[in-house]
Design a protein around this motif. Structure first.
Motif, PDB file in Angstrom:
ATOM      1  N   ALA A 233       0.850  -1.200   0.000  1.00 31.86           N
ATOM      2  CA  ALA A 233       0.000   0.000   0.000  1.00 31.86           C
ATOM      3  C   ALA A 233       0.878   1.238   0.000  1.00 31.86           C
ATOM      4  CB  ALA A 233      -0.932   0.002   1.214  1.00 31.86           C
ATOM      5  N   GLN A 247      -4.543   1.606  -0.552  1.00 35.30           N
ATOM      6  CA  GLN A 247      -4.370   0.236  -1.032  1.00 35.30           C
ATOM      7  C   GLN A 247      -4.768   0.056  -2.486  1.00 35.30           C
ATOM      8  OE1 GLN A 247      -5.636  -2.910   1.703  1.00 35.30           O
ATOM      9  NE2 GLN A 247      -6.151  -1.349   3.198  1.00 35.30           N
ATOM     10  N   GLY A 251      -7.918  -2.400  -2.081  1.00 30.98           N
ATOM     11  CA  GLY A 251      -8.438  -2.000  -0.785  1.00 30.98           C
ATOM     12  C   GLY A 251      -9.911  -2.360  -0.650  1.00 30.98           C
TER      13      GLY A 251
END
Length: 657
Positions: A233, A247, A251
């Motif tokens: 990330a 991310q 994410g």
């Protein structure tokens, strides 16, 4: 050209072609007007109308005479048109050059009065010979009349502009200083948080796609390629200098593996579910939450891969959950859920089971990562043409094996405990014990203590049960369960060498694979040992004394069946006594001693109470010891339990009393 009469127009240029786009340009039109009409001042609208009307009449006459000639006219030559266009372009360039040269000479001659040296450098040689330098000059005819008031006003205006520009400069400098100060504070806060992340042990690196951006790796190097690529990330900076964990497209909401215990349609246990980390939490907490999400996502994928090979172990996979049995009544349900969608469950009785299973799965996945690291650090195997397989991790298999082994141990423990209690109630010296052995690992394997602990809990499981129905006999039951068997246990029986079982009831010298066969043999061995002990007590060895409890009951001896004894009486009659141990699903374990005459009214037809009175009058009877779980509400008086010696002595009498 101005002296030329309008009746005889002349042009130094050829008439432009109708196909030439330059014929209608404004510059060409003015040149033609200057050449043909002597300037635009002499043109009027009325004269142009008259010329157009005259040309139209002339053209009509010419069209009639040359109509046939136009039909036979050939197409224009392309090469000739190209050359004509080239010649026209060169002519225009030459005209432009001449015009620019004349203009330059004029300006140079005009400047030669004030700056003769510089003007002579740009003046052509022809103009130098034709016209002396300094001949032309220029000056203002009417200069501006500025008085003192205007001069003061202009100074005030200039001063005002200067002051205003200075103020703007100062304001821009102050704004830049403030912006620079804020930028320094934001950058300082950003790098402080970056250093804090690094000091916590997280690995920092550059993003492959953005070399100027820092990133943090929160996954596991030994995970599969898909999850290893998703465990990176970006550490981006917010406006206030704090770190924002980006991310990217990977994410998602935080997830966790949930383990539940179900009985029927009711859930009796749930693993712990942590709270979701808020957006205002520290960056370390956000990184740790992202790491846990990646870990549980990989765990869920590996569990689904392994479940495809565990159909024989009654593992079922539905659309969003996995189901495996815990025991005959309970089952385990596994699923991957979003933490934000869950609420903290209320405490239940099986929460410790669900939490223990959840922690076990996490430890097994970490152990699989450790095994991947060990294989990666070893020298690679020889190159082979066969494709290397990637088998699923053993995550559910060790748990199923452990549960199966534990169920078998519990069944065996319940059996031996009840049987020992039953024999103790008959005044016999019975006892049992169960021990668990750890597998012996090779000494040359360099393993950490954590790995040795995992191996001791998941590899070959072994328990040893020791049962002694009396002091002369000890039965050892070795229970082994391996991972490859997925919960199927095997038993190995051994008996002490000086036990009477070695002669009257030899144990099987092969492996037994079900608890039912072990139960039958233990019951059979117990009755054989009790029968042998009765016969030995009644017929002691040389030098031994007959126990007081057995005096008056001499005469019982073993038959061909180890659990059947016989006693002869005068007159050719005999009694037989049967010792039997059995297990009833509802009544529990029972020790039964029955005796009857072998030849006495074999064709009797008495039934019911009459038959019992007849048996008692003839010296027959039955006595039982039971181990039964009673409800607390049950009451009433119970019969005093008699010892086995008393029952045997009573059975040896002529008449049952």
């Amino acid at each position: 050209m101005s002296t030329t009469t309008n009746s005889f127009p002349i042009s130094l240029r050829s008439w432009p072609s109708s196909k030439n786009s330059d014929a209608t340009s404004l510059s060409t039109l003015f040149q033609r007007i200057n050449g043909e009409r002597g300037g635009i001042q002499g043109l009027t609208e009325e004269s142009l109308r008259q010329e157009i009307a005259a040309e139209a009449e002339t053209k009509m006459d010419e069209d009639d005479t040359s109509e046939n000639e136009d039909e036979d006219e050939e197409q224009p030559d392309k090469l000739r048109e190209l050359m004509e266009a080239k010649g026209e372009m060169l002519g225009l360039l030459e005209s432009a050059y001449v015009s620019s040269a004349v203009t330059l000479d004029f300006l140079s001659l005009l400047q030669s009065k004030d700056n003769p040296v510089q003007a002579a450098s740009t003046m052509s040689q022809d103009i130098k010979l034709a016209v002396p330098t300094g001949t032309l000059g220029a000056d203002k005819l009417n200069g501006p009349q500025i008085n003192r008031a205007q001069m003061l006003d202009n100074k005030r205006i200039a001063k005002g502009w200067k002051v205003q520009n200075v103020d703007k400069t100062i304001d821009s400098i102050l704004n830049a200083a403030t912006r620079f100060k804020n930028e320094v504070e934001s950058e300082t806060k950003y790098w402080e948080e970056v250093v804090s992340v690094s000091e916590k042990g997280w690995s920092l690196c550059r993003l492959p796609s953005e070399r100027h951006t820092l990133g943090v790796r929160f996954g596991f190097l030994e995970a599969s390629m898909t999850f290893r690529n998703q465990s990176l990330a970006a550490l981006r900076r917010n406006a206030d200098g704090s770190i924002f964990l980006d991310q990217g497209f990977t994410g998602s909401e935080p997830k966790i593996l949930r383990v539940r215990v179900q009985v029927g349609e009711i859930y009796t246990g749930t693993s712990q579910v942590p709270k979701a980390t808020g957006e205002d939490a520290s960056v370390e907490s956000l990184i740790q939450q992202a790491r846990n999400t990646i870990f549980f996502t990989e765990l869920w994928q590996e569990l689904n891969r392994e479940s495809r090979n565990l159909g024989g172990a009654d593992v079922k996979a539905t659309e969003d959950s996995l189901i495996l049995p815990l025991n005959s009544e309970k089952r385990i349900i596994l699923d991957l859920v979003n933490i934000a969608d869950l609420e903290a469950p209320a405490p239940q009785e099986d929460d410790h089971i669900a939490q223990g299973l959840c922690l076990s799965l996490q430890l097994l996945l970490s152990y699989a990562h450790r095994q991947n690291h060990r294989r990666r650090t070893l020298p690679p195997p020889p190159i082979s043409g066969q494709k290397r397989t990637n088998p699923p991790y053993n995550l559910l298999r060790p748990i199923i094996t452990r549960l199966g082994h534990q169920r078998t141990v519990n069944t065996l423990t319940t059996l031996l405990r009840d049987l020992t209690s039953l024999l103790t109630s008959a005044s016999l010296e019975a006892k049992f014990s169960i021990t668990h052995n750890q597998p012996q690992l090779p000494s040359n394997i360099n393993l950490a203590n954590s790995e040795r602990t995992i191996l001791s809990l998941t590899e070959r499981l072994e328990s040893v049960a020791t049962f002694s129905p009396n002091p002369s006999t000890t039965i050892n039951i070795i229970l082994q369960t391996q991972q490859l068997s997925t919960g199927v246990s095997q038993f190995l029986l051994t008996v002490n060498p000086d036990s009477p079982l070695t002669t009257i009831a030899p144990h099987p010298n092969w492996m037994v694979y079900n608890i039912e066969a072990i139960t039958e043999y233990v019951f059979y061995a117990t009755t054989s040992v009790l029968s042998a002990s009765i016969a030995k007590t009644l017929y002691p060895l040389e030098g031994e004394e007959t126990p007081k409890s057995s005096r008056g009951s001499e005469g019982w001896h073993l038959t061909i069946q180890p659990n059947v004894l016989r006693k002869n009486f005068e007159g050719g009659t005999a009694k037989q006594m049967i010792v039997d141990v059995s297990d009833h699903p509802k009544k529990g374990i029972r020790l039964r001693v029955g005796w009857d005459w072998m030849r006495l009214d074999p064709f009797g037809t008495s039934t019911g109470k009459a038959l019992d009175q007849e048996r008692k009058s003839k010296g027959e009877g039955v006595y039982e010891w039971r181990v039964k779980r009673k409800e607390p509400s049950e009451g009433g008086l119970e019969e005093v339990v008699r010892s086995l010696d008393d029952v045997v002595e009573q059975a040896g009498k002529w008449v049952y009393v």
